[in-house]
Design a protein around this motif. Structure first.
Motif, PDB file in Angstrom:
ATOM      1  N   MET A   1      45.433  41.277  19.522  1.00  0.00           N
ATOM      2  CA  MET A   1      46.731  40.940  18.949  1.00  0.00           C
ATOM      3  C   MET A   1      46.676  39.584  18.255  1.00  0.00           C
ATOM      4  N   LYS A   2      47.138  39.543  17.016  1.00  0.00           N
ATOM      5  CA  LYS A   2      47.197  38.291  16.277  1.00  0.00           C
ATOM      6  C   LYS A   2      48.581  37.657  16.422  1.00  0.00           C
ATOM      7  N   PHE A   3      48.578  36.347  16.401  1.00  0.00           N
ATOM      8  CA  PHE A   3      49.819  35.572  16.524  1.00  0.00           C
ATOM      9  C   PHE A   3      49.829  34.580  15.374  1.00  0.00           C
ATOM     10  N   THR A   4      50.836  34.688  14.479  1.00  0.00           N
ATOM     11  CA  THR A   4      50.824  33.943  13.218  1.00  0.00           C
ATOM     12  C   THR A   4      52.098  33.129  13.016  1.00  0.00           C
ATOM     13  N   LEU A   5      51.934  31.909  12.538  1.00  0.00           N
ATOM     14  CA  LEU A   5      53.051  31.055  12.121  1.00  0.00           C
ATOM     15  C   LEU A   5      53.102  31.077  10.599  1.00  0.00           C
ATOM     16  N   GLU A   6      54.192  31.604  10.037  1.00  0.00           N
ATOM     17  CA  GLU A   6      54.285  31.761   8.588  1.00  0.00           C
ATOM     18  C   GLU A   6      54.594  30.439   7.880  1.00  0.00           C
ATOM     19  N   LEU A 124      56.653  44.937  23.461  1.00  0.00           N
ATOM     20  CA  LEU A 124      56.222  44.422  22.165  1.00  0.00           C
ATOM     21  C   LEU A 124      55.143  45.327  21.595  1.00  0.00           C
ATOM     22  N   ASP A 125      55.047  45.346  20.279  1.00  0.00           N
ATOM     23  CA  ASP A 125      54.117  46.263  19.629  1.00  0.00           C
ATOM     24  C   ASP A 125      53.392  45.572  18.476  1.00  0.00           C
ATOM     25  N   GLY A 126      52.068  45.528  18.551  1.00  0.00           N
ATOM     26  CA  GLY A 126      51.280  45.000  17.439  1.00  0.00           C
ATOM     27  C   GLY A 126      51.251  43.489  17.373  1.00  0.00           C
ATOM     28  N   ASP A 127      50.940  42.988  16.183  1.00  0.00           N
ATOM     29  CA  ASP A 127      50.814  41.548  15.977  1.00  0.00           C
ATOM     30  C   ASP A 127      52.172  40.857  16.006  1.00  0.00           C
ATOM     31  N   LEU A 128      52.144  39.564  16.375  1.00  0.00           N
ATOM     32  CA  LEU A 128      53.371  38.771  16.470  1.00  0.00           C
ATOM     33  C   LEU A 128      53.391  37.715  15.367  1.00  0.00           C
ATOM     34  N   VAL A 129      54.587  37.490  14.811  1.00  0.00           N
ATOM     35  CA  VAL A 129      54.757  36.544  13.705  1.00  0.00           C
ATOM     36  C   VAL A 129      55.980  35.678  13.966  1.00  0.00           C
ATOM     37  N   ILE A 130      55.853  34.374  13.678  1.00  0.00           N
ATOM     38  CA  ILE A 130      56.993  33.456  13.689  1.00  0.00           C
ATOM     39  C   ILE A 130      57.317  33.134  12.234  1.00  0.00           C
ATOM     40  N   TYR A 154      62.447  32.786  13.771  1.00  0.00           N
ATOM     41  CA  TYR A 154      62.514  33.936  14.668  1.00  0.00           C
ATOM     42  C   TYR A 154      61.115  34.512  14.866  1.00  0.00           C
ATOM     43  N   SER A 155      60.968  35.342  15.894  1.00  0.00           N
ATOM     44  CA  SER A 155      59.707  36.016  16.168  1.00  0.00           C
ATOM     45  C   SER A 155      59.886  37.513  15.950  1.00  0.00           C
ATOM     46  N   ARG A 156      58.825  38.158  15.468  1.00  0.00           N
ATOM     47  CA  ARG A 156      58.884  39.604  15.235  1.00  0.00           C
ATOM     48  C   ARG A 156      57.548  40.256  15.588  1.00  0.00           C
ATOM     49  N   ASP A 157      57.614  41.555  15.879  1.00  0.00           N
ATOM     50  CA  ASP A 157      56.423  42.383  16.025  1.00  0.00           C
ATOM     51  C   ASP A 157      56.530  43.498  14.989  1.00  0.00           C
ATOM     52  N   GLN A 224      46.519  25.264  11.743  1.00  0.00           N
ATOM     53  CA  GLN A 224      45.985  26.332  12.579  1.00  0.00           C
ATOM     54  C   GLN A 224      47.108  27.343  12.759  1.00  0.00           C
ATOM     55  N   SER A 225      47.305  28.188  11.749  1.00  0.00           N
ATOM     56  CA  SER A 225      48.486  29.033  11.687  1.00  0.00           C
ATOM     57  C   SER A 225      48.298  30.418  12.291  1.00  0.00           C
ATOM     58  N   GLN A 226      47.094  30.713  12.786  1.00  0.00           N
ATOM     59  CA  GLN A 226      46.874  32.040  13.372  1.00  0.00           C
ATOM     60  C   GLN A 226      45.855  31.969  14.512  1.00  0.00           C
ATOM     61  N   VAL A 227      46.170  32.688  15.590  1.00  0.00           N
ATOM     62  CA  VAL A 227      45.226  32.840  16.691  1.00  0.00           C
ATOM     63  C   VAL A 227      45.186  34.310  17.077  1.00  0.00           C
ATOM     64  N   GLU A 228      44.153  34.687  17.800  1.00  0.00           N
ATOM     65  CA  GLU A 228      44.043  36.062  18.285  1.00  0.00           C
ATOM     66  C   GLU A 228      43.903  36.019  19.796  1.00  0.00           C
TER      67      GLU A 228
END
Length: 229
Positions: A1-6, A124-130, A154-157, A224-228
């Motif tokens: 799962m990836k976690f990203t800050l837009e 939750l489903d899939g990657d997460l984004v802020i 906000y956060s979304r999947d 560092q806008s993305q982690v896995e």
């Protein structure tokens, strides 16, 4: 799962930071008496402090109100969750115990003066984004109504929005059946990366002492806008 800050957020607030703690194999239950007592004492002391100081002058509350305004939101109409909690304390309307995960989440939010959300990973489903919300962003919240998140982080999947520093959605609520959770910390931009990392580790350690299991932390910034995970 990836976690990203837009970049929709960091382009406006370059020092915007999001902390994440991922918990596994946890047991959520009624809060132990130690947490109940500590939280009650903290609220009583905070109430005494707020008799001589406005809620909006608390450093963390003030900083997040400024972020709200920078993103285009109205901090007086849509108060972030940490400010809402603190305003309750100022009225001596103390928080009542709910369950261990929510109680500790609220305690962290009051202690660090920042919005914090905790979510059940099984919902939750899939990657997460802020990201920054627009006129189409919103959901049915824990406050029992539809909440627009225009100009609010906000956060979304893959299913859509599920959390924010304003109010969280019903879809991902943590219950006593939750065994895997993710906690999002809307950190103060003025904190250094070292301070943020220390805060996340301290919170994760305390949460795990109460709930068992394991935890992993991550910090998202403009650089560092993305982690896995």
């Amino acid at each position: 799962m990836k976690f990203t800050l837009e970049s929709s957020l960091t382009n406006i607030v370059p020092t915007f930071k999001i902390g994440m703690i991922y918990y596994t194999k946890i047991v959520v239950s009624e809060s132990p008496q130690m947490i109940k007592g500590r939280t009650q004492l903290y609220q009583e002391n905070l109430y005494l402090e707020l008799e001589g100081q406005s809620v909006t002058e608390r450093p963390g509350i003030k900083e997040w109100r400024a972020i709200w305004k920078a993103l285009g939101g109205d901090p007086n109409r849509y108060r972030h969750s940490a400010e809402s909690l603190m305003r309750r304390i100022a009225k001596q309307n103390y928080l009542t115990p709910y369950h261990s995960a929510v109680d500790l989440n609220n305690f962290f939010s009051l202690q660090y003066e920042i919005p914090i959300g905790i979510y059940d990973m099984n919902n939750l489903d899939g990657d997460l984004v802020i990201a920054l919300g627009d006129e189409e962003t919103g959901y049915e919240g824990l406050n029992g109504r539809y909440n627009s998140l225009k100009n609010i982080a906000y956060s979304r999947d893959t299913q859509g929005p599920f959390g924010s520093p304003f109010v969280d959605s019903k879809r991902t609520v943590v219950t006593e059946n939750t065994t895997e959770a993710i906690q999002l910390f809307y950190l103060r931009p003025s904190l250094s990366e070292k301070e943020c990392t220390e805060l996340l580790n301290a919170a994760g350690k305390m949460f795990s002492q109460i709930h068992g299991g394991d935890y992993t932390t991550a910090l998202l910034t403009k650089d560092q806008s993305q982690v896995e995970i």
